[in-house]
Design an enzyme around this catalytic site. Structure first.
Site, short mmCIF file in Angstrom:
data_model
loop_
_atom_site.label_atom_id
_atom_site.label_comp_id
_atom_site.label_asym_id
_atom_site.label_seq_id
_atom_site.Cartn_x
_atom_site.Cartn_y
_atom_site.Cartn_z
N GLY A 55 0.68 -0.93 0.64
CA GLY A 55 0.11 0.35 -0.35
C GLY A 55 0.85 1.23 -0.75
N GLN A 91 3.44 9.58 2.00
CA GLN A 91 3.82 9.27 1.94
C GLN A 91 5.21 10.01 0.33
OE1 GLN A 91 2.26 4.77 2.15
NE2 GLN A 91 4.24 5.54 3.19
N CYS A 121 5.72 -0.13 6.98
CA CYS A 121 5.14 1.01 6.54
C CYS A 121 6.81 1.61 5.69
CB CYS A 121 4.72 2.08 7.64
SG CYS A 121 4.42 3.47 6.60
N LEU A 122 6.68 2.07 4.33
CA LEU A 122 7.18 2.15 3.81
C LEU A 122 8.34 3.53 4.11
CD1 LEU A 122 5.59 1.11 -0.14
CD2 LEU A 122 7.37 0.50 1.31
N HIS A 182 -2.48 7.08 7.37
CA HIS A 182 -1.96 8.53 6.07
C HIS A 182 -2.37 9.58 5.99
CE1 HIS A 182 2.12 6.41 6.58
NE2 HIS A 182 1.17 4.92 5.64
N HIS A 215 -4.60 1.73 7.62
CA HIS A 215 -3.41 2.14 7.68
C HIS A 215 -3.76 3.42 6.85
CE1 HIS A 215 1.24 1.28 8.31
NE2 HIS A 215 1.01 1.57 6.97
N GLU A 216 -4.04 3.19 4.94
CA GLU A 216 -3.52 4.02 4.01
C GLU A 216 -4.11 4.95 4.84
OE1 GLU A 216 -0.54 3.65 2.11
OE2 GLU A 216 0.32 1.48 3.48
#
Length: 170
Positions: free
Chosen positions: A46, A51, A91-92, A137, A133-134
Site C-alpha cells: 500500500g 507518503q 510501512c514504507l 496516512h 493503515h493507508e
C-alpha cells in the site's frame, strides 16, 4: 513510469492532512501509475499519496501475492468497522520496522476509483487492515502512533541516525 521518493518518519510532511481529489485527469492517471510502480518496487502492499509528498486523498493498494489486484481508493471514507484484529504492520515510510497494531477486523468503505466513479467495498483481514493503515496516512497518522512513546522514540532515533549516515556517505 517514474519511481517516486518515499518520505521517511519522522519527516514532518507525513503529518499533513490530505485534501480531496477534485480533478480526474491525465495527470492523476500518471500519478496513480507512478504510485503503483513505486509501491511494487519498494516492495510494499500500500502507498498513500502523502507518503510521496502529494497531499491528496489518494491511496493505492495490492495485497495479492501475484501483484495482480491493484486497488485505487480516492476520497475514501470508512463507513463502518467491526471486530478487532491484531496484525504485524510495517510501512514504507518506517522502513525495517514491524510492530503489532490493533485495528478493526472488517470495514466497509466508500471511495472513488481512478475515473471518479463511486463504489463501496466490504472487506476483512489483510485488506481491511491495509485500508485503515493507508487512510491513516491521509490524516497525518502513522502506525507508530499506535505504539508506546518509548517504542516510537526508539524507531525515530534509529531512522534519524540512518538518515545522517546515508547523508554523510554521499
Amino acid at each position: 513510469m517514474a519511481k517516486l521518493d518515499i518520505l521517511h518518519f519522522p519527516d514532518p510532511r507525513l503529518r499533513k492532512r490530505a485534501t480531496p481529489v477534485t480533478t480526474f485527469d491525465a495527470a492523476l492517471q500518471g500519478l496513480i501509475d507512478d504510485m503503483f510502480d513505486t509501491m511494487y518496487e519498494a516492495p510494499g502492499i500500500g502507498l498513500a499519496a502523502t507518503q510521496i509528498n502529494v497531499q491528496k486523498r489518494l491511496v493505492v493498494i495490492d495485497v495479492s501475492e501475484e501483484k495482480n489486484a491493484p486497488l485505487v481508493l480516492i476520497n475514501a471514507e470508512i463507513l463502518e468497522k467491526r471486530g478487532e484484529e491484531e496484525m504485524d504492520e510495517g510501512c514504507l515510510s518506517v522502513p525495517g520496522f514491524y510492530e503489532t497494531v490493533q485495528r478493526a477486523e472488517w470495514v466497509r468503505v466508500r471511495a472513488q476509483n481512478r475515473h471518479g466513479e463511486f463504489f463501496e467495498l466490504e472487506t476483512d483481514g489483510l485488506l481491511a487492515v491495509c485500508i485503515q493503515h493507508e487512510l491513516d496516512h491521509l490524516e497525518g497518522k502513522l502506525f507508530v502512533d499506535y505504539l508506546s512513546s518509548l517504542k516510537r522514540d526508539r524507531i525515530r532515533k534509529k531512522l534519524e541516525k540512518e538518515a545522517r549516515q546515508q547523508a554523510g556517505s554521499r
